[in-house]
Design a protein around this motif. Structure first.
Motif: not given
Length: 149
Positions: A19-23, A53-57, A141-149
């Protein structure tokens, strides 16, 4: 905090999807570097019981009842699985039993878009990192890395 022993596949040594959720998600920088030509399938999925949670990139998944993370369920091609597992462990700087890990690889149930669940490897924030994020981190908050922007 990861206090329970991770779930295990029914047959020891059985390859699990990831399960991948980020980069590693499609369109993100590590997707093509690590997953291109190594996967049999990639499909939308959700991980329940974890917050992002947001991390350094890059993001961290932290166990959190009631929360949910959006990502993809990635199934490796059988001939690619051992190499992909090793490559993802290196990417996530995960070594079994190492107290310096930023992430821990754990087997967790993941829900596909059709509502079925399967056990998958997930890289969760290691306990010291998770504790710090819960106190001072920035939740997505959205739980979606792609929607964070």
């Amino acid at each position: 905090m990861i206090t329970e022993k991770p779930e295990e596949p029914e047959e020891p040594g059985t390859p699990l999807p990831f399960f991948v959720y980020g980069t590693l998600r499609p369109g993100e920088p590590n997707h093509d570097l690590f997953l291109r030509d190594r996967t049999a399938s990639e499909e939308p999925a959700r991980l329940r019981g974890a917050a992002l949670y947001d991390g350094p990139g890059y993001p961290y998944a932290v166990e959190h009842p009631g929360a949910e993370i959006h990502g993809e369920l990635v199934t490796a091609r059988p001939e690619s699985y051992p190499g992909l597992l090793a490559a993802l462990d290196r990417l996530e700087e995960y070594t079994p039993g190492d107290p310096r890990n930023l992430y821990e690889r754990a087997a967790r149930p993941v829900t596909r878009a059709d509502g079925t669940t399967t056990l998958a490897w997930v890289y969760l924030a290691a306990p010291p990192v998770a504790a710090r994020l819960r106190t001072t981190g920035t939740p997505i908050e959205s739980g979606d890395w792609l929607a964070r922007r």
